[in-house]
Design an enzyme around this catalytic site. Structure first.
Site, PDB file in Angstrom:
ATOM      1  N   VAL A   1       4.583   1.151  -5.192  1.00 21.59           N
ATOM      2  CA  VAL A   1       5.315   0.359  -6.182  1.00 21.59           C
ATOM      3  C   VAL A   1       5.856   1.289  -7.265  1.00 21.59           C
ATOM      4  O   VAL A   1       5.108   2.085  -7.841  1.00 21.59           O
ATOM      5  CB  VAL A   1       4.396  -0.715  -6.799  1.00 21.59           C
TER       6      VAL A   1
ATOM      7  N   GLU B   1       0.856  -1.194   0.000  1.00 18.43           N
ATOM      8  CA  GLU B   1       0.000   0.000   0.000  1.00 18.43           C
ATOM      9  C   GLU B   1       0.890   1.241   0.000  1.00 18.43           C
ATOM     10  O   GLU B   1       1.826   1.331   0.760  1.00 18.43           O
ATOM     11  CB  GLU B   1      -0.914  -0.029   1.235  1.00 18.43           C
TER      12      GLU B   1
ATOM     13  N   ARG C   1     -14.074   8.191  -8.130  1.00 21.76           N
ATOM     14  CA  ARG C   1     -14.435   6.927  -8.754  1.00 21.76           C
ATOM     15  C   ARG C   1     -13.368   6.552  -9.795  1.00 21.76           C
ATOM     16  O   ARG C   1     -12.896   7.424 -10.526  1.00 21.76           O
ATOM     17  CB  ARG C   1     -15.772   7.058  -9.483  1.00 21.76           C
TER      18      ARG C   1
ATOM     19  N   CYS D   1     -10.408  16.468  21.756  1.00 20.10           N
ATOM     20  CA  CYS D   1      -9.628  15.243  21.978  1.00 20.10           C
ATOM     21  C   CYS D   1      -8.308  15.225  21.213  1.00 20.10           C
ATOM     22  O   CYS D   1      -7.414  14.484  21.574  1.00 20.10           O
ATOM     23  CB  CYS D   1     -10.462  14.003  21.652  1.00 20.10           C
TER      24      CYS D   1
ATOM     25  N   HIS E   1     -24.765  -2.560  -1.763  1.00 22.72           N
ATOM     26  CA  HIS E   1     -25.766  -2.473  -2.826  1.00 22.72           C
ATOM     27  C   HIS E   1     -26.342  -3.852  -3.139  1.00 22.72           C
ATOM     28  O   HIS E   1     -25.646  -4.856  -3.037  1.00 22.72           O
ATOM     29  CB  HIS E   1     -25.152  -1.883  -4.094  1.00 22.72           C
TER      30      HIS E   1
ATOM     31  N   CYS F   1     -16.984  18.451  17.026  1.00 21.13           N
ATOM     32  CA  CYS F   1     -15.927  19.444  17.283  1.00 21.13           C
ATOM     33  C   CYS F   1     -14.686  19.139  16.453  1.00 21.13           C
ATOM     34  O   CYS F   1     -13.716  19.879  16.492  1.00 21.13           O
ATOM     35  CB  CYS F   1     -15.615  19.565  18.770  1.00 21.13           C
TER      36      CYS F   1
ATOM     37  N   CYS G   1     -12.567  11.416  24.004  1.00 16.94           N
ATOM     38  CA  CYS G   1     -13.297  12.174  22.979  1.00 16.94           C
ATOM     39  C   CYS G   1     -14.718  12.383  23.461  1.00 16.94           C
ATOM     40  O   CYS G   1     -15.453  11.430  23.679  1.00 16.94           O
ATOM     41  CB  CYS G   1     -13.294  11.417  21.659  1.00 16.94           C
TER      42      CYS G   1
ATOM     43  N   ALA H   1     -20.660   4.088   1.677  1.00 20.89           N
ATOM     44  CA  ALA H   1     -20.660   3.003   2.675  1.00 20.89           C
ATOM     45  C   ALA H   1     -21.908   2.126   2.570  1.00 20.89           C
ATOM     46  O   ALA H   1     -22.469   1.711   3.571  1.00 20.89           O
ATOM     47  CB  ALA H   1     -20.507   3.571   4.084  1.00 20.89           C
TER      48      ALA H   1
ATOM     49  N   GLU I   1     -15.358   0.432  -9.743  1.00 30.69           N
ATOM     50  CA  GLU I   1     -16.064   1.524  -9.078  1.00 30.69           C
ATOM     51  C   GLU I   1     -17.295   0.937  -8.398  1.00 30.69           C
ATOM     52  O   GLU I   1     -17.365  -0.278  -8.189  1.00 30.69           O
ATOM     53  CB  GLU I   1     -16.422   2.601 -10.109  1.00 30.69           C
TER      54      GLU I   1
END
Lengths: 491, 121, 413
Positions: free
Chosen positions: A172, A33, A312, A449, A51, A444, A407, A48, A344
């Site tokens: 990479v 990554e 996308r 926090c 589907h 906030c 928090c 999120a 996508e």
């Protein structure tokens, strides 16, 4: 040089699902990554939504993987201890003229094998969602929401627990060699691998080119979102979508409840030049809010707590628009390397099914022998806030760190923060902590926090002040100390 | 001489035009009240400011103790005061009002602590 | 879960909470408890190391930490109980608090509750400033916290958006500590902060203040690389061609404060959409009997002295409520009229003199504050200048009030 059987490039939800899938077998797996954590690209910046597949072209690879992924999702989330909520979806027609479009969507959905689709009238819409207008709607009761961050992180953690190496900040830069003996150069050194899987999302065309494959082009198409304060989260129970704009590159501006009780407004759809151009804009912000207010008039600009944008990875240029097909293929220019391009929407939903397909491909090159000790069971973090008071009291009695709320907006305890900081991937940026423990995510935005999390990093985890970052090495939060504390006292 | 100044005596913040010679303030225009005169006079002939900052504290519950000059110092010496403070460190415990530097730079003002800092072992 | 009982519980140990709990104790409440989530009392005053506090109630100008210490000493003199590192997780209309600390969770049944939680800063998200999301965008209070409590410098080259007092104070603080403050941009045609701060924090250091100017874009993906400033016309539309890039590594926001009323909402306290704080009467009692509100959680103040005065009154009321179980009703409504954004309290009993707090809608010179009731002017006073950023305080004697009906308050010529 470390040798692997399979190297997966890209720590998005698809790459992490693939890595986890492959660790079931006697394979040495590396996940590469480029960012300082997994889930930093498109996987973390979407609606999120799990589907169902009612709007995907029947008979396509995308339709098969979408529907299959949706079926696997709930079980996978349960196994990984990741939030999943089947809240259902309403695709609402605001005018009579849009109603025929609902019937078309239902027909596609029925053909794709999506269960329980139903057209409901305006009165039923009102009953299901009192704050939403509309003359009719397609009800999609099996549509669900999840947390892409928790899911992607969980997939990566399970992969690590089962022996995979997740290398962060390992962009990479070169791929050489051939099947059986690839050499992959990264910013953290080179590794060897028998097979390579290119699941680099927006950059999959670039990664393919590194291996001499020039046939792909990914067009970045930006979607901007607003996040609405959880205090207004109760305004909708279902996801509320408009009838999708014809030929457009997106699904239209929709309202999505989130796992954390907020509402997302978005996304827009706008082709951009740069793949990292996640800027939000004033013009789109205005348009989003206006369109959202058409569906849900009770939302006001004062309820907005944050905005973000995702990109996308489209294979269709702006002149064509619409949606392209998922590309998952090995090509003659480079045997032993599998390319996943144009994943996508609904890539998040399809990820578990894609991982199965990819494992099958690996099986055609290497033998897939179950390693016998694979476990996908994972205990996710305790969410103190969501527990009943008696259970909370019990935890505090067991461990005082649960009694220390760091928090205030999201009620995150010191215990949860420690777990987030000590994550198995070793990601230490503030955003990594935020996505694991919600700290700094609330209304906030870290005002309260943030300094306390910094205290923990400096005092307990001995992170040097100037190495504390928002999202990785190029995003330092601080310039240094105000006063030099190394002076000797002289009073 | 003539110049434009903001009177900062009260929240009204009048933008005044003042006229003065080497020794005295001659005129103040566009001021809403008489209080502008003494203020403008001192701003022209001897502008002073209270300087507040912080200094490192060794062995305290927090790394810094806040401090101030206990009387205003000439405005053009603020930077010197800051530079001089950069060399100062104190030892916990500290009490409000403790003199951290007496008569800083001979300006007639002491640097005093403005916060109580407990000692931690 | 263990339950304890107190007469008066005060939530929040900043200036409002300190004054409220001490005055409740001094007014005769036996068992009082101040609950603070941080590890020390004093709240935001601890990081406000500049001077200018105390001129109204103490008659001298002192720094924030000194002001806090005076009221901490008063609390200890009064022998008022307090607890630190303790968060109130829930508050019911029956005045039962669920609190949490490392020592454990418990319930507190209170005879009266004073809300004194203060406020939070408006953030970039709430403003919707376009651009990517780099590190280096901070609110002024957060910068102040890092600098003054944690010895951390957030950046070296700073643009400030918003000319509120904290922003101006931090412009000076950053400059004195070696940072370069490029400018302060204010979207309004006039500065929001006090004239004294414009002079002493900006002019003294040659920091430009650009009025009718805002930030239209943040640049940089990792760390802030700069911002685009633009002039705005009427209705805050960006004037075309006025955009310019200013290099910086930090954008500091000083663009307003929001009362922190999440706990109040849990207790069912009715809030004003104008102030974001509770709707109170002259006892500082909210819509929920026995729950009181004061300080910045009630409405955002510009001077801490008024917070103290308000909180002392709220503390006395809470003590009286805890002893008697009720307070005289408040039948007289108070409404903002022409030129007034809001006026507090929203209703009064007429029993005693009342100190009204109000804010004007726009800055203007030479105005009158006029109180009317049943067509009669009951009080009229001249103000040399009014501005939305400066709270106007007016005291009216009880004999001026009608028996019932309405009082309207106007700011006129």
């Amino acid at each position: 040089m470390e040798q692997y059987d399979v190297a997966v490039i890209g720590g998005g939800v698809v790459g992490c699902a693939i890595a986890r899938e492959l660790t079931q077998y006697r394979l040495k797996v590396a996940l590469l990554e480029k960012e300082a954590d997994v889930c930093r690209g498109t996987s973390g910046k979407n609606s999120a939504v799990v589907h169902t597949g009612f709007n995907v072209k029947t008979g396509s690879l995308k339709a098969r993987l979408n529907v299959a992924g949706a079926r696997m999702f709930e079980g996978l989330c349960a196994e990984l201890d990741v939030p999943f909520k089947r809240v259902g979806k309403l695709v609402t027609a605001l005018t009579e003229a849009e109603v025929p479009e609902l019937h078309k969507l239902k027909a596609t959905g029925d053909a794709n094998g999506v269960p329980s689709l139903e057209i409901v009238d305006g009165a039923t819409v009102k009953k299901m969602e009192p704050n939403v207008g509309g003359v009719a709607a397609l009800s999609v009761p099996t549509a669900a929401i999840t947390s892409p961050f928790h899911l992607t992180i969980a997939l990566a953690e399970v992969a690590v627990a089962n022996g995979a190496d997740v290398l962060l900040q390992a962009e990479v830069t070169a791929i050489s060699g051939k099947e059986g003996s690839f050499r992959i150069t990264t910013r953290r050194g080179a590794i060897g691998s028998k097979l390579v899987i290119n699941s680099a999302g927006l950059y999959s065309d670039h990664v393919a080119r590194l291996a001499g494959v020039r046939r792909y082009k990914v067009y970045p198409c930006r979607g901007e979102y607003f996040i609405i304060d959880s205090a207004k989260g109760g305004l909708i129970k279902h996801m509320v979508y408009p009838v999708p704009p014809k030929g457009g590159p997106g699904l239209g501006v929709h309202l999505t409840p989130t796992i954390d009780g907020n509402i997302l407004i978005g996304p827009s759809a706008e082709y951009v030049r740069r793949k990292d151009d996640v800027a939000t804009t004033r013009a789109v912000a205005r348009k989003l809010l206006k369109e959202a207010q058409e569906i849900l008039p009770a939302i006001s600009p004062r309820d907005v707590i944050a905005a973000y944008a995702g990109i996308r990875a489209k294979t269709t240029p702006s002149s064509v628009g619409g949606f392209g097909e998922f590309i998952i293929e090995e090509v003659p220019e480079c045997p032993g390397m599998l390319h996943l391009v144009g994943i996508e929407s609904p890539g998040l939903t399809a990820a578990p099914a894609i991982a199965l397909d990819v494992a099958q491909w690996v099986g055609r090159h290497l033998s897939l022998v179950p390693n016998g000790h694979f476990t996908s069971k994972r205990n996710g973090a305790v969410t103190f806030r969501d527990l009943p008071p008696e259970k909370q009291a019990e935890l505090v009695a067991q461990d005082p760190d649960y009694g220390h709320i760091v928090c205030r907006c999201e009620t995150v305890t010191r215990k949860e923060l420690k777990a987030a900081i000590e994550n198995p991937l070793g990601a230490r940026s503030l955003n990594s902590i935020k996505y694991r423990a919600r700290a700094t995510m609330g209304r906030c935005q870290g005002g309260f926090c943030g300094p306390r999390v910094v205290d923990m990093l400096v005092n307990e985890y001995h992170v040097p002040l100037t190495e504390i970052s928002l999202k990785g090495p190029s995003s330092s939060l601080f310039a240094g100390e105000v006063k030099d504390l190394t002076c000797t006292p002289q009073r | 001489m003539k110049g434009e100044l903001i009177c900062a005596v009260c929240p009204v913040g009048c933008h005044v035009t003042a006229e003065w010679n080497e020794t005295d303030l001659l005129d103040v225009q566009q001021a809403a009240c008489k209080l502008a005169w003494p203020y403008i006079r001192s701003e022209i002939f001897d502008p002073r400011r209270v300087v507040t900052s912080s200094v490192p504290v060794v062995g305290g519950e927090i790394p810094l103790v806040s401090v101030k000059t206990d009387s205003p110092v000439p405005k053009d010496r603020m930077r010197d005061v800051m530079q001089s403070l950069a060399q100062v460190t104190v030892q916990a415990p500290v009490n409000v009002g403790d003199v951290v530097v007496s008569n800083i730079l001979g300006l007639g003002a002491n640097i005093r602590a403005t916060k109580r800092i407990k000692k931690v072992s | 879960m263990h339950t304890t009982e107190v007469d008066v519980a005060v939530i929040g140990g900043g200036p409002a909470g300190l004054a409220a709990v001490t005055s409740a104790k001094n007014a005769g409440a036996e068992r009082v408890l101040l609950i603070e989530r941080d590890e020390r009392l004093g709240g935001i005053l601890n990081q406000c190391i500049h001077d200018g506090f105390g001129t109204k109630v103490l008659g001298e100008s002192i720094t924030g930490p000194e002001y806090a210490q005076i009221y901490i000493d008063k609390l200890q003199e009064a022998k008022a109980d307090f607890c630190l590192n303790t968060m109130v997780l829930d508050l019911t209309p029956e005045k039962v608090l669920t609190v949490c600390s490392a020592e454990g969770m418990r319930r507190i049944k209170a005879g009266a509750v004073v809300l004194a939680m203060g406020c939070r800063e408006r953030t970039r998200g709430a403003l919707g400033i376009p651009g990517p999301r780099p590190a280096g965008v901070y609110t002024a209070g957060v910068v102040q916290n890092y600098m003054n409590l944690r010895n951390i410098m957030v950046g070296r080259q700073v643009v400030i958006l918003g000319s509120g007092d904290i922003g101006l104070i931090m412009a000076r603080r950053l400059t004195l500590e070696g940072a370069k403050v490029e400018c302060v941009a204010e979207i309004l045609p006039y500065p929001s902060g006090l004239a004294r701060n414009v002079v002493q924090c900006l002019e003294d250091f040659g920091i430009p203040l650009y009025l009718s100017t805002t930030v239209t874009r943040i640049h940089g993906t990792g760390r802030v690389k700069g911002v685009t400033l633009a002039q705005v016309g009427p209705k805050w539309g960006v004037k075309s061609g006025s955009q310019r890039f200013v290099e910086c590594d930090t954008l500091m926001l000083s663009v307003g404060l929001i009362p922190e009323n999440e706990l109040s909402k849990k207790a069912g306290v009715a809030l004003s959409p104008v102030t974001g704080g509770a709707i109170v009467d002259d006892w500082f009692q909210t819509s929920v009997p026995g729950i009181f509100s004061c300080g910045n959680v009630l409405h955002v103040h510009d001077v801490v002295d008024y917070v103290t005065l308000e909180a002392e009154a709220a503390g006395r009321s809470a003590a009286r409520y805890a002893a008697a179980g009720s307070l005289p009703s408040s039948p007289i409504k108070v409404k903002p009229g022409q030129g007034v954004r809001y006026v507090l309290p929203y209703q009064i009993s007429g029993e005693d003199a009342v100190e009204f707090s109000l804010r004007a809608l726009a800055p203007e010179k030479d105005r009158h504050v006029v109180f009317r009731s049943n067509g009669q002017v009951i009080r009229k006073m001249r103000e040399l200048m009014v501005a939305p950023a400066q709270m106007i305080r007016v005291k009216l004697r009880a004999d001026r009030f009608p028996k019932e009906g309405e009082i309207t308050v106007e700011v006129t010529e």
